[in-house]
Design a protein around this motif. Sequence first.
Motif, short mmCIF file in Angstrom:
data_model
loop_
_atom_site.label_atom_id
_atom_site.label_comp_id
_atom_site.label_asym_id
_atom_site.label_seq_id
_atom_site.Cartn_x
_atom_site.Cartn_y
_atom_site.Cartn_z
N ALA A 148 0.83 -1.21 0.00
CA ALA A 148 0.00 0.00 0.00
C ALA A 148 0.86 1.25 0.00
O ALA A 148 0.60 2.21 -0.74
N LEU A 149 1.91 1.26 0.82
CA LEU A 149 2.81 2.42 0.88
C LEU A 149 3.52 2.64 -0.45
O LEU A 149 3.60 3.78 -0.96
N ALA A 150 4.02 1.55 -1.04
CA ALA A 150 4.71 1.67 -2.33
C ALA A 150 3.76 2.16 -3.42
O ALA A 150 4.13 3.00 -4.26
N THR A 151 2.52 1.67 -3.40
CA THR A 151 1.54 2.10 -4.41
C THR A 151 1.24 3.58 -4.28
O THR A 151 1.19 4.32 -5.28
N ILE A 198 4.26 5.68 -5.53
CA ILE A 198 4.42 5.68 -7.00
C ILE A 198 3.31 6.49 -7.67
O ILE A 198 3.58 7.26 -8.60
N LEU A 199 2.08 6.35 -7.20
CA LEU A 199 0.98 7.10 -7.80
C LEU A 199 1.13 8.60 -7.54
O LEU A 199 0.80 9.43 -8.39
N PHE A 200 1.64 8.96 -6.35
CA PHE A 200 1.83 10.37 -6.03
C PHE A 200 3.04 10.97 -6.76
O PHE A 200 3.20 12.18 -6.81
N SER A 210 1.17 7.42 -14.23
CA SER A 210 -0.23 7.09 -14.51
C SER A 210 -0.67 5.93 -13.63
O SER A 210 0.16 5.12 -13.18
N VAL A 211 -1.96 5.84 -13.38
CA VAL A 211 -2.49 4.80 -12.50
C VAL A 211 -2.15 3.41 -13.05
O VAL A 211 -1.69 2.53 -12.31
N ALA A 212 -2.36 3.21 -14.35
CA ALA A 212 -2.13 1.89 -14.93
C ALA A 212 -0.66 1.48 -14.82
O ALA A 212 -0.34 0.37 -14.38
N LEU A 213 0.25 2.36 -15.22
CA LEU A 213 1.68 2.03 -15.15
C LEU A 213 2.15 1.86 -13.71
O LEU A 213 2.99 1.01 -13.41
N GLY A 214 1.59 2.66 -12.80
CA GLY A 214 1.94 2.54 -11.39
C GLY A 214 1.56 1.19 -10.83
O GLY A 214 2.37 0.53 -10.14
N PRO A 245 -12.31 7.60 -9.83
CA PRO A 245 -13.23 6.53 -9.41
C PRO A 245 -12.89 5.17 -9.98
O PRO A 245 -12.95 4.15 -9.27
N VAL A 246 -12.55 5.10 -11.27
CA VAL A 246 -12.26 3.80 -11.89
C VAL A 246 -11.10 3.12 -11.19
O VAL A 246 -11.14 1.90 -10.92
N ALA A 247 -10.06 3.86 -10.88
CA ALA A 247 -8.88 3.28 -10.22
C ALA A 247 -9.23 2.75 -8.83
O ALA A 247 -8.81 1.65 -8.44
#
Length: 438
Positions: free
Chosen positions: A11-14, A17-19, A23-27, A340-342
């Motif tokens: 969760a922390l790594a996600t 990376i997203l911040f 992009s959400v998909a690549l992250g 929302p989708v993510a």
Amino acid sequence: MDPLLLGGLIALATILILFSGASVALGLLLVSALFLVAFDGVRSLELMPEVFFGKLDSFALLSIPMFIIMGASIASTRAGADLYEALERWLTRVPGGLVISNIGACGLFAAMSGSSPATCAAIGKMGIPEMLKRGYPEGIATGSIAAGGTLGILIPPSVTMIVYGIATETSIGRLFLAGVFPGLMLVGLFMAWSLYATWRQGGRRSQVVRSYSWGEKFQVMPRVLPFIAIIVGVLYAMYGGVATPSETAAVGALLCLMVAVVIYKLWNPQALWVVLRDSTKESVMILFIIATAGVFSYMLSSLFVTQAVAEWIGTLDVNRWVLMGAVNLFLLIAGFFLPPVAVILMAAPILLPIIVTAGFDPIWFAVVLTINMEIGLISPPVGLNLYVINGIAPDISLKTILAGSIPFVACMVLAIVLLCLFPEIATWLPEAVMGKAL
């Protein structure tokens, strides 16, 4: 490593990376690959392509680009302006009629387009200047449009509901029906607050309201009724057993394009190309997120994180409503930062078993989750609708727009409370039309 601790690290790594701006998909893909290699070895990557393309191997996914084309063809025309004008002509003599017509236009246009930013832009360009000219407070004028735009992800046909249905293997038809009454309830709450706030702040019309003849009232209807007829037809085909959601979405997309060409003269090849180009970009983005979220879920399951979290939740000796409160808080915070989708694709597969185990209806939960996502659309730091409104009304400060939207956030929270007290608001219509789920 303990699976719960590993889940915390993931969760922390996600989040990091997203911040970082990825992009959400690549992250999601990067996090999945890193943790699979670290804990299962390089050979674990061999299954990633199979999982990735396997998530896209679904006939139901065809409905996503079709509904996006349907919305894009509407958003590229004057349909929003005509819808606003039609309601304004019919409601101009009603006390507070202008703000009612704006929220009503947002609800209808959101249902047709399925896009919150498009709804804000289409209705806001017409409605905000007109409300300010007639003396409505700036906060009400902007906040009502920002909140009204969020209805697109709840009122059917909704791409967000389709994504939830695919992610959780839930009936898309039932999800669409479940969003009808809660969507209408939100429209009513938004209207009630807008009228009260306008009255409380002394907002009143500064100009004489124009009186429209019956001929003028009916004059604009031929431009609006075809789109509404398409929406009704799509829903009838879906629930009348005529066609599947994917088939009705394809027919709806074709009909909307035809109406845009015939009524709004959108026959310029360049204009049609823009509609198809933008629809393709948005569809690919959503499908890419769906595929990478599938890989992310596979990684969590492969490392036993999902099972450990579900088992840990099951051992907690807490009231199920306390659990639901914690889930809502998590969704609310996630919605502040992610689209929302993510959020749905990342959280729904993990949360659904927990929700079902606690005795909650998954269809009802979809509506609660969606309203949480609506709150994120008008809440900082992302708050996409706030920036859209600021873009079309640059003379009004972002602070004023935010202050005007906060009461509508409270309306959404009230809607969640009402859904918790009376879940039948979401579950009655699906059961009445399609029977009880097995």
